[in-house]
Design an enzyme around this catalytic site. Structure first.
Site, short mmCIF file in Angstrom:
data_model
loop_
_atom_site.label_atom_id
_atom_site.label_comp_id
_atom_site.label_asym_id
_atom_site.label_seq_id
_atom_site.Cartn_x
_atom_site.Cartn_y
_atom_site.Cartn_z
N HIS A 1 0.86 -1.02 0.13
CA HIS A 1 0.00 0.09 0.00
C HIS A 1 0.90 1.31 0.22
O HIS A 1 1.05 2.12 0.79
CB HIS A 1 -1.17 0.02 1.27
CG HIS A 1 -1.92 -0.94 1.24
ND1 HIS A 1 -2.58 -1.46 2.25
CD2 HIS A 1 -2.50 -1.58 -0.08
CE1 HIS A 1 -3.43 -2.31 1.92
NE2 HIS A 1 -3.56 -2.61 0.61
N HIS B 1 -11.59 -8.51 -6.92
CA HIS B 1 -11.39 -7.14 -6.13
C HIS B 1 -10.50 -6.48 -7.27
O HIS B 1 -9.54 -6.99 -7.77
CB HIS B 1 -10.59 -7.39 -4.90
CG HIS B 1 -9.84 -6.43 -4.09
ND1 HIS B 1 -10.74 -4.94 -4.03
CD2 HIS B 1 -8.93 -6.27 -3.10
CE1 HIS B 1 -9.88 -4.33 -3.48
NE2 HIS B 1 -9.02 -4.88 -2.79
N GLU C 1 -8.06 -3.88 -6.72
CA GLU C 1 -7.10 -3.13 -6.17
C GLU C 1 -5.96 -3.74 -7.26
O GLU C 1 -5.88 -4.80 -7.58
CB GLU C 1 -6.92 -3.62 -4.84
CG GLU C 1 -5.55 -2.66 -4.19
CD GLU C 1 -5.69 -2.89 -2.60
OE1 GLU C 1 -5.14 -2.04 -1.89
OE2 GLU C 1 -6.57 -3.54 -2.10
N ASP D 1 -2.67 -4.90 -6.76
CA ASP D 1 -2.08 -6.12 -6.58
C ASP D 1 -2.91 -7.17 -7.00
O ASP D 1 -2.26 -8.27 -6.91
CB ASP D 1 -1.70 -6.09 -5.02
CG ASP D 1 -2.90 -5.94 -4.01
OD1 ASP D 1 -3.66 -5.25 -4.48
OD2 ASP D 1 -2.81 -6.86 -3.24
N HIS E 1 -12.10 -5.91 1.72
CA HIS E 1 -11.93 -4.71 2.26
C HIS E 1 -12.28 -3.49 1.55
O HIS E 1 -11.94 -2.14 2.07
CB HIS E 1 -10.47 -4.44 3.00
CG HIS E 1 -9.31 -4.23 2.19
ND1 HIS E 1 -8.61 -3.05 2.02
CD2 HIS E 1 -8.76 -4.91 0.96
CE1 HIS E 1 -7.46 -3.31 1.16
NE2 HIS E 1 -7.75 -4.42 0.62
N ASP F 1 -8.78 -11.02 -0.66
CA ASP F 1 -7.97 -10.55 0.42
C ASP F 1 -8.37 -11.39 1.92
O ASP F 1 -7.40 -11.27 2.71
CB ASP F 1 -8.16 -9.03 0.47
CG ASP F 1 -7.15 -8.17 -0.34
OD1 ASP F 1 -6.13 -8.87 -0.53
OD2 ASP F 1 -7.53 -7.38 -0.77
N TYR G 1 -2.18 -9.25 9.24
CA TYR G 1 -3.00 -8.51 8.07
C TYR G 1 -4.20 -8.32 8.65
O TYR G 1 -4.77 -7.18 8.15
CB TYR G 1 -3.08 -10.05 7.06
CG TYR G 1 -3.57 -9.58 5.87
CD1 TYR G 1 -2.66 -9.42 4.81
CD2 TYR G 1 -5.00 -9.38 5.58
CE1 TYR G 1 -3.38 -9.14 3.40
CE2 TYR G 1 -5.51 -9.24 4.44
CZ TYR G 1 -4.44 -9.28 3.37
OH TYR G 1 -4.80 -8.93 2.19
N HIS H 1 -3.12 -13.67 -0.99
CA HIS H 1 -1.86 -13.26 -0.63
C HIS H 1 -1.60 -14.44 0.30
O HIS H 1 -2.45 -15.10 1.20
CB HIS H 1 -1.66 -11.97 0.04
CG HIS H 1 -2.06 -10.94 -0.52
ND1 HIS H 1 -1.09 -10.53 -1.86
CD2 HIS H 1 -2.95 -10.07 -0.56
CE1 HIS H 1 -1.51 -9.31 -2.38
NE2 HIS H 1 -2.79 -8.87 -1.72
#
Length: 394
Positions: free
Chosen positions: A22, A78, A80, A82, A144, A163, A191, A224
């Protein structure tokens, strides 16, 4: 390509070098992975991609090992970067592939990539038949991000959770039962503490909702870290526990200091806790990793924060900790403030206000002394620690 279930493969990237996530916000001491999954069936479906810097390696390997033209659809759990960072590079080579995502996902993928692909918006309960398998989509907003969802593979008893249930943890192994359990759960709780804490009430509701679906799960594959296969639902139980105002039996003392006056106060307070048989962990905020401190505060029953006064405020490391706690909104924790000062002495009130804004109850009034505390004043700090321990036990 590593087969994790019959005709279901891990096709991700292991990033051993990454040390912050992040941006520079989150420390990743043990690296991370970007897990992507390929379902080979009558319809071949790719679930999530990998972070942008690895897009060429990722797409080239997919092409070499499977063939890009064989991919019929891409599920984006998701948006995001990554997880979807390789999407533009991938879709430039398979522009006719369908994309499945939530309504929020559609908007957010467009805002990231500015491309109009063949979007299919899905909601909880919608399905995609691949052949032997059937994908069941489960929206998980704010776990999230607003677009987050899970993909359950019916027929494989596999939950692709994105996530949720992840860890920033690079390892040569693929599964939870193949790694050091202490390392694994250190990274799993870190996490949760640093990313998911603000959404704890939603975590509990989503777990209850998913359990009510009454579907078998014997493997959870997050985006992850390692895949959970040994008693896979144990990590779901941990999340439910962590989401319920979690605490363990110790106190965190976190401080920064200019000329060691506040440090000596911290150590005296610690001695008071020790004499009261309350375990504690002591951190110099400026010399410790912020996310590791946050993880310990998440685990603790209470936090005592100290800083000298500078320019009528607190030292910058202390300010950063307070602002982070405000965002995470911990529940059911006690707090207190202390500090040294030269002439104005505002640090204690600044810290107390910050603790209250973070949802932490101030258990005892703050304590402060000018410059280097005397032996009598250090004794007062010890008594301060004892009083905090007494109030904590109540």
């Amino acid at each position: 390509m590593i087969e994790i279930k019959e005709n279901i493969f891990w096709v991700g990237i292991k990033d051993w070098e990454i040390k912050t996530f992040h941006g520079e916000e989150l420390s990743t001491h043990r690296g991370s992975t970007y897990n992507s999954y390929l379902i080979k069936d009558e319809k071949n479906v790719l679930v999530d991609t990998v972070w942008t810097p690895f897009k060429e390696e990722y797409v080239a390997r997919l092409d070499a090992e499977f063939g890009l033209d064989n991919i019929d659809a891409v599920v984006v759990n998701h948006s995001e970067s990554d997880h979807s960072g390789s999407l533009t590079h991938l879709m430039s080579q398979i522009p006719d592939a369908d994309i499945y995502c939530t309504k929020n996902g559609h908007d957010m993928i467009y805002r990231h990539h500015h491309m109009d692909w063949k979007f299919n918006e899905v909601k909880t309960g919608d399905t995609l038949k691949t052949g032997k398998y059937e994908l069941v989509f489960v929206e998980a907003p704010m776990l999230h991000w607003p677009d987050s969802m899970f993909t359950y593979v019916k027929g494989a008893d596999l939950l692709l959770s994105n996530d949720a249930f992840g860890q920033h943890y690079a390892t040569s192994a693929m599964y939870d039962d193949e790694v050091d359990q202490c390392e694994l759960f250190q990274e799993a709780i870190k996490y949760y503490a640093n990313i998911l804490t603000p959404f704890s009430s939603l975590v509990k509701k989503k777990i209850e909702e998913f359990k009510a679906m009454n579907v078998p799960v014997d493997m959870i594959a997050p985006s992850h870290g390692v895949i959970w296969r040994k008693d896979a639902l144990d990590i779901v139980g941990k999340y439910y526990e962590w989401a319920d105002a979690y605490q363990e039996d110790f106190v965190v003392i976190a401080y920064d200091t200019m000329w060691n006056g506040t440090k000596s106060m911290a150590e005296a307070i610690a001695s008071g806790l020790k004499e009261s048989r309350v375990p504690y962990k002591l951190f110099n905020i400026a010399k410790s990793d912020m996310n590791d401190i946050i993880t310990q505060i998440f685990r603790s029953k209470g936090v005592i924060v100290g800083s000298p006064t500078i320019n009528r405020r607190v030292l910058s490391a202390v300010s950063a900790l307070i602002e982070t706690m405000k965002g995470l909104r911990f529940k059911n924790k006690a707090g207190a403030a202390f500090g040294g000062y030269g002439w104005s002495g505002e640090s204690v009130s600044v810290i107390e206000d910050g603790l209250k804004s973070a949802g932490i109850e101030v258990a005892v009034p703050g304590i402060k002394f000018r410059y280097n505390p005397t032996s009598d004043e250090l004794e007062e700090c010890k008594q301060f620690g004892k009083q905090f321990a007494k109030n904590l036990k109540k």
